[in-house]
Design an enzyme around this catalytic site. Structure first.
Site, short mmCIF file in Angstrom:
data_model
loop_
_atom_site.label_atom_id
_atom_site.label_comp_id
_atom_site.label_asym_id
_atom_site.label_seq_id
_atom_site.Cartn_x
_atom_site.Cartn_y
_atom_site.Cartn_z
N LYS A 61 0.80 -1.46 0.06
CA LYS A 61 -0.02 0.05 -0.17
C LYS A 61 0.93 1.23 0.05
O LYS A 61 0.30 2.14 -0.41
CB LYS A 61 -1.02 -0.10 1.27
CG LYS A 61 -0.03 -0.33 2.67
CD LYS A 61 -1.33 -0.14 3.66
CE LYS A 61 -0.42 -0.57 5.00
NZ LYS A 61 -1.56 -0.50 5.97
N PHE A 126 -7.83 2.12 -5.12
CA PHE A 126 -7.68 0.91 -4.06
C PHE A 126 -8.97 1.00 -3.10
O PHE A 126 -9.22 2.00 -2.41
CB PHE A 126 -6.40 1.24 -3.12
CG PHE A 126 -6.02 -0.01 -2.33
CD1 PHE A 126 -5.48 -1.07 -2.86
CD2 PHE A 126 -5.93 0.15 -0.93
CE1 PHE A 126 -4.95 -2.29 -2.25
CE2 PHE A 126 -5.71 -0.93 -0.10
CZ PHE A 126 -5.15 -2.21 -0.75
N LYS A 282 -8.55 1.28 8.67
CA LYS A 282 -8.23 1.16 7.04
C LYS A 282 -7.13 2.10 6.47
O LYS A 282 -6.96 3.04 7.19
CB LYS A 282 -9.73 1.37 6.60
CG LYS A 282 -10.47 0.26 7.01
CD LYS A 282 -10.36 -1.07 6.48
CE LYS A 282 -11.25 -2.15 6.98
NZ LYS A 282 -11.03 -2.56 8.35
N ASP A 283 -6.73 1.77 5.33
CA ASP A 283 -5.81 2.81 4.92
C ASP A 283 -6.24 4.04 4.45
O ASP A 283 -7.43 4.32 4.43
CB ASP A 283 -5.25 2.24 3.33
CG ASP A 283 -4.61 0.75 3.60
OD1 ASP A 283 -4.03 0.57 4.49
OD2 ASP A 283 -4.64 0.06 2.62
N LYS A 284 -5.12 5.13 4.55
CA LYS A 284 -5.54 6.52 4.28
C LYS A 284 -5.57 6.48 2.60
O LYS A 284 -6.56 6.97 2.21
CB LYS A 284 -4.65 7.40 4.87
CG LYS A 284 -4.64 8.82 4.26
CD LYS A 284 -3.67 9.85 4.49
CE LYS A 284 -3.95 11.02 3.93
NZ LYS A 284 -2.78 11.94 4.36
#
Length: 454
Positions: A61, A126, A282-284
């Site tokens: 990521k 993403f 969760k991802d930024k």
């Protein structure tokens, strides 16, 4: 299972001495790509991962990918900023760090001819949907609010003026010496007074209200019921016993990590962040959908945030008697876009079939080994070996080309004096909270090298 050398395919941007030139070339390709539509340069890949944080796709990521258009401009501004600017991006720092071959990422599980492409060029490439412990994939598809006779009316959110809200917020957060706020009732009816009472109590947890006559006029008086404790603990007596204590909802967010999102919601709701719970962060740099629970905040108040927040949407509200706990999820469902693909349709199809039928080698992602010229695994190895002098040097030694400005001066001071306090003084005040942890840890190591607990 036989593996083959990694020499014919890469889903990541390669690291080499020509990274700067590669970056310029990719940006040119990006500009060219944005002017075209309907091309075959994109490929959607969907996969359900049984366990979170173990997917090769997720572990990549933070790979070296150009930012979106707005973020590109921001990066260029950083490059032109003075020496007190923000640190370099992950991409810039990795130019001076490890390559895949350095950490043993050298094999493929299949031997077909592969293709190359760019992963996560844009945050919208993403997309993550959380999978709950019951196997249900979270989707935001319902914006209706559960009907409750005790919920305040819609007028509750508009009856107070901006000036009234500002004074009430200062009273709620104990920002001034006032012990109460008086709100004049312009249209003196029982219904109007009731709406104002409801507005104060629902929008400013911790405040109580009463009605007073002053000089022939009616006023709603807001005051603290229990000082600071009332702010930390939402009002229990106003919550219906028949309703679950927690409002669960689905949060859709763009380009923001979970904790940042919680802080934003807390600010707008005027509550503490610790009343929120969730199953995983969760991802930024992504579009993510996940379930959140909040203690004694109505679905009506949460739904109202949809009118004032950008890049956030809340929905699928329900009341339950339990919060969410970290790790209670089954995993995450990822939708990944690959761009600038170099390969024929047959090569792409063959690779996708191999991924679907055989899988992939679940390597750790590059970010697990550190993002600068000093890999974190070397620091960890020195700690395990009780080699504290090496630990201190690895953390604080100069890192040529990987950093700018005040951090360079700080590290140079350490190299010259071996004094963490002197190095700390080289940091500007506004950066102390961010970078002083390493230096303070070094101070503790110098004093208690044997008894330090990791």
């Amino acid at each position: 299972m036989e593996t083959v050398e990694m020499n014919n395919i890469s889903l990541k941007r390669p690291h080499s001495e020509d990274d700067a030139a590669n970056a310029d070339e990719i940006k040119r390709q990006k500009i060219s790509e944005n002017s075209k539509t309907g091309s075959n340069s994109e490929q959607n890949v969907q996969t359900v991962i049984e366990q979170p944080d173990k997917s090769m796709l997720e572990d990549t990521k933070n790979e070296i990918i150009p930012n979106e258009e707005g973020e590109e401009q921001e990066d260029e501004e950083l490059e032109d900023s003075d020496e007190d600017g923000d640190p370099e991006s992950f991409a810039d720092m990795m130019k001076h760090g490890l390559t895949e071959s350095d950490v043993g990422i050298t094999k493929f599980v299949s031997c077909h001819k592969g293709f190359s492409g760019i992963l996560k060029e844009r945050y919208s490439d993403f997309v993550v949907h959380e999978i709950g412990k019951d196997g249900r994939v979270s989707h935001l598809d319902d914006f209706t609010v559960p009907v409750d006779d005790e919920d305040p009316s819609e007028e509750t959110f508009t009856v107070l003026s901006d000036e009234d809200k500002k004074r009430l917020e200062e009273l709620q957060l104990l920002k001034n010496k006032e012990t109460s706020v008086a709100i004049e009732v312009i249209e003196d009816t029982k219904e109007k007074r009731t709406v104002i009472h409801q507005a104060v109590k629902s929008l400013f947890p911790g405040l109580e209200t009463k009605t007073e006559d002053r000089d022939g006029k009616k006023y709603i008086i807001a005051y603290h019921a229990a000082g600071k404790k009332a702010l930390a603990n939402p009002r229990k007596h106003s919550w219906p016993k028949s309703r679950g204590s927690y409002c669960h909802f689905v949060l859709y967010k763009e380009n923001k990590d979970t904790m940042d999102a919680i802080n934003v919601l807390s600010k707008f709701l005027r509550v503490k962040p610790n009343i929120f719970s969730y199953m995983g962060t969760k991802d930024k740099r992504a579009i993510t959908v996940q379930e959140i629970a909040v203690l004694r905040i109505t679905a009506q108040r949460l739904a109202h945030l949809n009118k004032c927040l950008m890049n956030f949407k809340l929905g699928n509200f329900s009341y339950k008697n339990h919060p969410l706990k970290l790790g209670e999820l089954q995993g995450n469902h990822f939708t990944v876009v690959l761009r600038n693909i170099t390969g024929t349709d047959d090569q792409i199809e063959q690779a996708m079939n191999s991924l679907r039928e055989i899988g992939f080698i679940n390597y750790y992602g590059m970010q697990r080994f550190g993002t600068t010229a000093v890999p974190t695994y070397q620091i960890g190895r020195a700690i395990l070996q009780n080699n504290w002098n090496e630990v201190m040097d690895l953390i604080l030694k100069p890192r040529p080309g990987a950093e700018k400005g005040y951090l360079v001066k700080c590290r140079e001071e350490w190299a010259k004096t071996k004094d963490p306090a002197a190095a700390l003084k080289k940091l500007p005040v506004k950066r102390l909270a961010v970078y002083s942890m390493d230096l303070r840890m070094v101070q503790k190591i110098r004093v208690f090298p044997v008894g330090l607990k990791i």
